[in-house]
Design a protein around this motif. Structure first.
Motif, PDB file in Angstrom:
ATOM      1  N   GLY A 275     -24.734   8.646  52.926  1.00 57.46           N
ATOM      2  CA  GLY A 275     -24.871   6.916  53.017  1.00 57.46           C
ATOM      3  C   GLY A 275     -24.012   6.605  54.294  1.00 57.46           C
ATOM      4  N   VAL A 278     -24.353   5.766  57.962  1.00 58.39           N
ATOM      5  CA  VAL A 278     -25.023   5.243  58.329  1.00 58.39           C
ATOM      6  C   VAL A 278     -25.344   3.677  58.281  1.00 58.39           C
ATOM      7  N   ILE A 295     -30.337  10.512  67.121  1.00 60.09           N
ATOM      8  CA  ILE A 295     -30.096  11.028  65.474  1.00 60.09           C
ATOM      9  C   ILE A 295     -29.473  12.216  65.376  1.00 60.09           C
ATOM     10  N   LYS A 577     -40.043   4.667  59.061  1.00 60.97           N
ATOM     11  CA  LYS A 577     -38.809   5.174  58.059  1.00 60.97           C
ATOM     12  C   LYS A 577     -38.001   6.489  57.567  1.00 60.97           C
ATOM     13  N   ASP A 579     -35.038   7.181  57.582  1.00 63.22           N
ATOM     14  CA  ASP A 579     -33.879   6.857  56.781  1.00 63.22           C
ATOM     15  C   ASP A 579     -33.618   6.936  55.755  1.00 63.22           C
ATOM     16  N   THR A 580     -34.741   7.875  55.371  1.00 65.25           N
ATOM     17  CA  THR A 580     -35.147   7.698  53.794  1.00 65.25           C
ATOM     18  C   THR A 580     -35.890   9.354  53.370  1.00 65.25           C
ATOM     19  N   ASP A 582     -34.048  12.371  54.411  1.00 62.92           N
ATOM     20  CA  ASP A 582     -32.461  13.234  54.693  1.00 62.92           C
ATOM     21  C   ASP A 582     -33.022  14.821  55.473  1.00 62.92           C
ATOM     22  N   CYS A 604     -35.412   3.526  61.626  1.00 60.86           N
ATOM     23  CA  CYS A 604     -34.588   3.946  60.809  1.00 60.86           C
ATOM     24  C   CYS A 604     -33.587   2.948  60.206  1.00 60.86           C
ATOM     25  N   GLY A 605     -34.727   2.156  59.494  1.00 61.55           N
ATOM     26  CA  GLY A 605     -33.372   0.745  58.688  1.00 61.55           C
ATOM     27  C   GLY A 605     -34.563  -0.287  58.595  1.00 61.55           C
ATOM     28  N   ASP A 610     -32.128  -0.998  63.989  1.00 59.06           N
ATOM     29  CA  ASP A 610     -32.455   0.348  63.631  1.00 59.06           C
ATOM     30  C   ASP A 610     -33.620   0.737  64.270  1.00 59.06           C
ATOM     31  N   LYS A 612     -34.004   3.634  67.084  1.00 55.92           N
ATOM     32  CA  LYS A 612     -33.247   5.569  68.143  1.00 55.92           C
ATOM     33  C   LYS A 612     -34.186   6.335  68.745  1.00 55.92           C
TER      34      LYS A 612
END
Length: 625
Positions: A275, A278, A295, A577, A579-580, A582, A604-605, A610, A612
């Motif tokens: 984390g 990021v 990414i 989502k 970023d959630t 993995d 991603c946020g 956020d 990308k």
């Protein structure tokens, strides 16, 4: 009637076409097959249906010669249902491989060979049709059934001679085995007609090796031994259970003082801290969108996975040399049985990365179709060959087939004096409005004027949410309130953008489930009436198997309810989502595979920055590690 049959290389060089058929195909069915099926790793499908202009519909079937790199394609009208096409393709593949020379580009002598093969295939199909109408079994099937009946009678007779006083039980046992053998013979005869002639005798022989008349053992004695073994196991199991009953785990008392606990209470992985990187990136890039970045997997993530793989490899029972020798020794040509173990492990790995099961299965079948019969190189492992083929297939699927440069398209539309229209669609709660604001923020950074269109007139608070984003971004918003026709609202918003010289119109729509017919009909009306430049499907990166259902039904409903000759389907995908999840990046592969549309944005946020682009190589690496 067969419309056309042609042979070409994987590089696209046509080697031979049937001049005798000479039928001019409507449209471009071969190009559609290559573009929509072969290049999209759907080569394991049974057939491909093509709707040609002018109410013509074709069915295409194909086969490969992987060692020579050849593709054989047969085209016929869908209404005919020709039954001999598969057999004809196999025969053509066999005969053409005998005369193939990589240095040649013309094979005129194959015309006569094909004419003979075509006549033989049509004659066999006609004979099968007549026998079916007469209610008789085909000659090969009838012969196998007679042999099976004779085999059954001889085995029953042998069982009577051996049984003695216990004839009743042995005869019953023989009857059961013979029935199974008879079914096996029937199935093998069906396989003989389908082309697998070499496997039927071996399977029958294997069954005969275990028959009672082979003299290896007596069935009644074996049953008695099994019964005794079962009793011993039950008695031994009961005694062991009674002995182990007193041993119970007793919960230890908690230590309340400041002394450290003996047991480990923190089960988190110390090497799995992903984390921080990021958060640092986001904090450093406040005020600037991340669309110019891609990414990329973190180094700690790669190192942790490498350690896991090495530990996994060291835990194997076989040594490195023995496994390497076993993988190197084998047939020069790859067979399906050789590929199955590696493909099963690869399929399980893809499913753990959140790839839909149906997609993983189709990908593995496509790899089998592309590798079966291919000659392996020296000192090459099957697992590495399968891994390389899957990596190449995933790169080909995820790489966009058309331009995804929205900025260039926006400037092109601006030169034509019209606004560039993007419609955001998707199911409920995936983040359409939030990511629409992120796209607007990114466009503003490139000096592009943006207008928002509040066409979600169904959900309470949707207009207010979009109004808040417009106020924070300081851009205009077109709204008409609730309970209005979203298609009309979008049309008026586009007209307003043309008057105000806005470059881009971002249309927000209501979230809807793929099975909600009234809302899907309203969405189709909005798209058909306004003809947007881009239809973006907003989907969660958290979904697994549901991604297939969502995208396939969205496209199907848009096609069914379309009033235009050429239906507008989904043009691109925005994954939210991200970023959630993995390393569970399989939703990207599932969505692209089922729709053929590229992933154009990745959310991603929670902030406007956020957003990308997708790094295809990084996603493929994550899927296969």
């Amino acid at each position: 009637m067969l419309e056309q049959l042609l042979i070409f290389t994987r590089g696209g060089l046509i080697l031979w076409t049937c001049k005798e058929l000479g039928n001019a195909l409507r449209g471009s069915p071969i190009d559609a097959l290559i573009r929509s099926c072969l290049l999209e790793e759907r080569s394991a499908d049974a057939a491909f249906n093509y709707e040609a202009p002018g109410a013509a519909a074709y069915t295409l079937k194909w086969t490969f010669h992987n060692e020579l790199g050849l593709v054989f394609v047969a085209v016929y009208q869908r209404i005919l249902h020709l039954l001999y096409v598969d057999e004809l393709l196999s025969a053509v593949r066999r005969e053409f491989s005998l005369i193939y020379d990589p240095k040649r580009t013309a094979y005129d002598e194959f015309d006569e060979i094909f004419r003979q093969l075509h006549k033989e295939a049509e004659a066999r199909a006609e004979e099968m049709r007549k026998l079916k109408q007469a209610g008789k079994a085909p000659p090969l099937l009838a012969k196998k059934q007679v042999q099976g009946a004779a085999l059954k009678g001889s085995q029953q007779g042998g069982g009577k001679k051996r049984s003695g006083g216990n004839s009743g039980s042995v005869n019953d046992e023989d009857d059961g085995n013979s029935d199974k053998r008879h079914g096996l013979v029937s199935n093998s005869s069906n396989g003989h007609q389908n082309g697998s002639t070499s496997r039927a005798p071996s399977s029958i022989k294997g069954k005969e090796n275990g028959l009672p008349d082979s003299g290896a053992f007596d069935v009644s004695k074996l049953q008695k031994l099994r019964a005794k073994g079962a009793k011993k196991n039950s008695v031994g199991g009961a005694s062991k259970a009674s002995k182990e009953e007193p041993k119970k785990n007793v919960k230890k008392n908690r230590v309340w003082d400041d002394s450290p606990s003996e047991s480990k209470l923190d089960f988190t992985d110390p090497g799995d801290e992903r984390g921080d990187g990021v958060i640092e990136d986001i904090a450093a890039d406040q005020g600037e969108s991340m669309m110019d970045r891609e990414i990329v997997s973190s180094e700690s993530e790669d190192e942790g996975d490498d350690e896991f793989e090495s530990a996994k490899a060291s835990a194997k029972k076989k040594s490195w040399f023995s496994s390497m020798f076993q993988s190197l020794s084998g047939n020069a040509l790859l067979e399906k049985s050789d590929l199955q173990p590696a493909l099963k492990a690869l399929k399980d790995r893809l499913m753990t990365k959140n790839v839909a099961e149906e997609i993983a299965e189709k990908l593995c079948e496509s790899i089998v179709a592309s590798l079966e019969g291919k000659k392996m190189g020296s000192f090459t492992r099957i697992s590495s060959t399968v891994q390389a083929a899957m990596e190449e297939a995933l790169l080909r699927i995820l790489t966009p087939k058309r331009s995804v440069d929205i900025l260039r398209d926006v400037h092109s539309a601006k030169e034509q004096g019209k606004p560039y229209v993007i419609v955001f669609v998707g199911v409920n709660g995936v983040g359409k409005s939030t990511n629409l604001a992120k796209v607007a923020y990114w466009l503003l950074q490139h000096n592009i004027s943006v207008m928002l269109a509040a066409c979600d007139t169904f959900r309470s608070g949707a207009v207010e949410q979009l109004r808040t984003h417009a106020r924070r971004l300081q851009i205009p918003i077109f709204e008409k309130g609730y309970e209005k026709d979203p298609a009309i609202v979008a049309k008026e918003a586009i007209q307003e953008a043309s008057r105000n010289n806005s470059d881009v119109v971002l249309v927000d729509t209501a979230g809807r489930m793929q099975d909600n017919e009234p809302l899907m009909r309203a969405l189709s009306k909005l798209i058909n009436l306004n003809n947007p430049d881009l239809v973006l499907f907003v989907g969660e990166a958290l979904v697994g198997n549901d991604a297939v259902d969502q995208l396939s039904k969205f496209n199907q409903k848009l096609a069914d309810f379309s009033s235009m000759p050429t239906a507008r389907l989904i043009d691109g995908i925005l994954l939210t989502k991200f970023d959630t999840i993995d390393d569970k990046v399989g939703a990207a592969l599932s969505m692209v595979y089922i729709s053929g549309a590229p992933v154009m944005f990745v959310g991603c946020g929670q902030s406007y920055t956020d957003l990308k682009k997708l790094n295809v190589k990084s996603i493929v690496k994550t899927l296969l590690k």
